[in-house]
Scaffold this motif. Sequence first.
Motif, short mmCIF file in Angstrom:
data_model
loop_
_atom_site.label_atom_id
_atom_site.label_comp_id
_atom_site.label_asym_id
_atom_site.label_seq_id
_atom_site.Cartn_x
_atom_site.Cartn_y
_atom_site.Cartn_z
N LYS A 111 -11.21 7.04 -16.72
CA LYS A 111 -10.85 7.95 -17.82
C LYS A 111 -9.48 7.59 -18.38
CE LYS A 111 -10.18 12.82 -18.88
NZ LYS A 111 -10.14 14.19 -18.35
N ARG A 112 -8.54 7.30 -17.49
CA ARG A 112 -7.19 6.93 -17.92
C ARG A 112 -7.21 5.60 -18.66
NH1 ARG A 112 -1.91 8.78 -16.60
NH2 ARG A 112 -3.02 10.74 -16.57
N ILE A 113 -8.02 4.64 -18.20
CA ILE A 113 -8.13 3.34 -18.87
C ILE A 113 -8.65 3.52 -20.29
CG2 ILE A 113 -9.43 1.16 -18.87
CD1 ILE A 113 -9.20 1.31 -15.72
N LYS A 114 -9.65 4.38 -20.45
CA LYS A 114 -10.18 4.65 -21.79
C LYS A 114 -9.09 5.22 -22.70
CE LYS A 114 -14.89 5.72 -20.26
NZ LYS A 114 -15.87 6.82 -20.17
N GLN A 115 -8.28 6.13 -22.15
CA GLN A 115 -7.19 6.71 -22.93
C GLN A 115 -6.18 5.64 -23.33
OE1 GLN A 115 -5.84 9.60 -20.09
NE2 GLN A 115 -7.12 11.24 -20.93
N ILE A 116 -5.84 4.78 -22.40
CA ILE A 116 -4.87 3.71 -22.68
C ILE A 116 -5.40 2.79 -23.77
CG2 ILE A 116 -3.73 1.68 -21.72
CD1 ILE A 116 -3.76 3.21 -18.98
N ILE A 117 -6.66 2.43 -23.68
CA ILE A 117 -7.26 1.54 -24.68
C ILE A 117 -7.15 2.15 -26.08
CG2 ILE A 117 -9.45 0.55 -25.48
CD1 ILE A 117 -10.15 0.16 -22.47
N ILE A 118 -7.46 3.42 -26.18
CA ILE A 118 -7.37 4.10 -27.49
C ILE A 118 -5.93 4.12 -27.99
CG2 ILE A 118 -7.58 6.35 -28.64
CD1 ILE A 118 -10.07 6.81 -26.80
N LEU A 119 -5.01 4.47 -27.12
CA LEU A 119 -3.60 4.53 -27.52
C LEU A 119 -3.07 3.15 -27.91
CD1 LEU A 119 -2.34 7.07 -24.84
CD2 LEU A 119 -2.64 7.49 -27.29
N ARG A 120 -3.46 2.11 -27.19
CA ARG A 120 -3.02 0.76 -27.53
C ARG A 120 -3.59 0.32 -28.88
NH1 ARG A 120 0.84 -1.19 -27.06
NH2 ARG A 120 0.23 -3.33 -26.67
N ASN A 148 -1.57 1.18 -31.65
CA ASN A 148 -0.27 0.48 -31.59
C ASN A 148 0.82 1.30 -30.91
OD1 ASN A 148 -1.12 -1.94 -32.78
ND2 ASN A 148 -0.96 -1.02 -34.81
N ILE A 149 0.45 2.12 -29.96
CA ILE A 149 1.43 2.86 -29.17
C ILE A 149 1.85 1.97 -28.01
CG2 ILE A 149 1.81 4.92 -27.76
CD1 ILE A 149 -0.19 6.34 -29.65
N VAL A 193 3.34 0.54 -24.42
CA VAL A 193 3.11 0.91 -23.03
C VAL A 193 4.20 1.87 -22.56
CG1 VAL A 193 3.04 0.02 -20.66
CG2 VAL A 193 1.81 -1.17 -22.47
N LYS A 194 5.42 1.63 -22.97
CA LYS A 194 6.53 2.51 -22.60
C LYS A 194 6.31 3.93 -23.13
CE LYS A 194 10.76 0.58 -21.90
NZ LYS A 194 10.83 0.71 -20.51
N ASP A 195 5.82 4.05 -24.37
CA ASP A 195 5.51 5.37 -24.92
C ASP A 195 4.33 6.01 -24.21
OD1 ASP A 195 7.62 5.30 -26.71
OD2 ASP A 195 6.41 4.58 -28.39
N ILE A 196 3.35 5.20 -23.83
CA ILE A 196 2.20 5.72 -23.08
C ILE A 196 2.67 6.25 -21.73
CG2 ILE A 196 0.01 5.13 -21.97
CD1 ILE A 196 -0.44 3.12 -24.29
N GLN A 197 3.58 5.53 -21.08
CA GLN A 197 4.15 6.00 -19.82
C GLN A 197 4.79 7.38 -20.01
OE1 GLN A 197 6.74 2.61 -19.07
NE2 GLN A 197 5.82 2.44 -17.02
N HIS A 198 5.51 7.51 -21.09
CA HIS A 198 6.18 8.78 -21.39
C HIS A 198 5.16 9.91 -21.59
CE1 HIS A 198 9.26 11.52 -22.73
NE2 HIS A 198 8.58 11.74 -23.84
N VAL A 199 4.12 9.62 -22.35
CA VAL A 199 3.08 10.62 -22.60
C VAL A 199 2.41 11.04 -21.29
CG1 VAL A 199 0.79 10.97 -23.63
CG2 VAL A 199 2.61 9.92 -24.98
N PHE A 200 2.07 10.05 -20.44
CA PHE A 200 1.38 10.35 -19.21
C PHE A 200 2.28 11.05 -18.18
CE2 PHE A 200 -2.05 6.83 -19.70
CZ PHE A 200 -2.70 7.60 -20.64
#
Length: 78
Positions: free
Chosen positions: A49-58, A61-62, A64-71
């Motif tokens: 589920k988390r991988i799917k979220q990361i794929i969408i966010l990437r 163009n978000i 990885v550092k911003d994704i870390q912050h969100v998570f």
Amino acid sequence: MDNLFKIKDVSDKYDITARTLRYYEDMGLITSVRNDDYSYRLYDESAIKRIKQIIILRKLNISVKDIQHVFSTPGSEA
């Protein structure tokens, strides 16, 4: 080991490299399951589920550092 997926299976299914999955794990975005008898990285439903979220966010163009912050924000658990 029900509902656990090998890194290759996840890589093939979501068209993402194993190297990228290892990078996401190194960055603390996902976690894999390993046991002493089986040295492969295995991903459970929560990690998928988390991988799917990361794929969408990437794709949006978000970074990885911003994704870390969100998570890391309270209430963003997978």
